[in-house]
Design an enzyme around this catalytic site. Structure first.
Site: not given
Length: 302
Positions: A175, A225, A295
């Site tokens: 990420r 998520s 996130e």
């Protein structure tokens, strides 16, 4: 502000510049107050001009795709939101190379790859984001990630130059990429796939779709998520083991279907979501000593 609006309209056309646009319309959370200015450029050149004007006039700006990983403040955004999405979503396939403008949806690219019997992008077929955003965060799912297929991005630099950057210079990790740190804006991405069997590619995409429908709360607005995966753990399992399945703050709720998702049950505010994220993180840290890192990107004042 009026001079800025006039300059943007002159650069991009009046139809591309909106005022006081509700961000609820432009995020998958369906949450967010108004952006002072909402720009929807329909060419790469117009996008570059809009961003250039913002930088010249030192006006805050933020670039979004379809808003799939974004929580916008209830007060909105004081500045210019530039949406690189449907108007900049052209996809071209030559051999095993796919060139896509940053606003192209990953799901659409995956379908076109399947139609061309190209394999390697099945993992992205259900990710509800654009290829530009996916390159920035090295998006991934089900064992695949962008760094496996991304070969090059075309970016707008802080200096207003269009540059092609090979993927090895992006330092792609979990990420992560250096793109935000460099202040680059992704306008196009190039992917290298491989020849495959159409039926096998379709079967894999169908299999991943079934998994998503079965396990993810696709029926409610969310940002996907909510937390990054902590090393050695799964965020959803930690949250479930902390007894937080279905835990809610206002209209925001830890999904009963998948504890790794925070969902908007109808009238959630950005504050509800922010407070829920904080409380979930606090309880997981208290019970298991593990830090959960969101996130989801937060935009505006919180």
């Amino acid at each position: 502000m009026q001079k800025l609006i006039e300059a943007l309209r002159e650069a991009a056309g009046a139809q591309c510049i909106l005022e006081q646009e509700s961000m609820k319309k432009h995020t998958t959370f369906r949450i967010g107050g108004p952006a002072d200015i909402f720009a929807v450029p329909d060419t790469i050149e117009k996008a570059a001009k809009i961003i250039g004007i913002c930088r010249e006039q030192k006006v805050p700006f933020y670039v979004i795709g379809n808003g799939s990983n974004l929580l916008v403040s209830d007060q909105g955004y004081r500045g210019v939101v530039v949406q690189v999405y449907k108007n900049l979503s052209a996809i071209e396939i030559k051999g095993d190379i796919i060139t896509a403008q940053a606003g192209a949806m990953l799901s659409v690219i995956a379908k076109k790859a399947m139609a061309a019997s190209l394999t390697g992008f099945e993992f992205a077929s259900g990710i509800p984001g654009t290829v530009g955003g996916a390159a920035v965060m090295n998006a991934g799912a089900y064992g695949g990630e962008m760094k496996q297929v991304l070969t090059e991005v075309t970016v707008l630099t802080r200096e207003g130059e269009l540059r092609r950057i090979p993927s090895e210079e992006l330092k792609l990790g979990y990420r992560y990429s250096v793109i935000p740190e460099k202040g680059w804006i992704v306008l196009e991405a190039k992917l290298k796939l491989h020849r495959g069997d159409y039926d096998m590619i379709k079967a894999r995409m169908d299999e991943l779709k079934e998994k998503r429908v079965e396990k993810q709360p696709l029926e409610l607005p969310s940002a996907g998520s909510t937390f990054k995966r902590p090393e050695g753990y799964f965020a959803g399992k930690l949250i479930m083991d902390a007894g937080l399945r279905g835990f809610s703050v206002g209209g925001a709720q830890v999904s009963e279907k998948h504890c790794g998702f925070v969902v908007n049950t109808g009238e959630a505010t950005a504050k509800d979501v922010r407070d829920l994220i904080r409380e979930v993180s606090r309880q997981v840290k208290t019970k298991f000593g593990v830090e959960l890192e969101p996130e989801v990107k937060m935009l505006g004042e919180f």
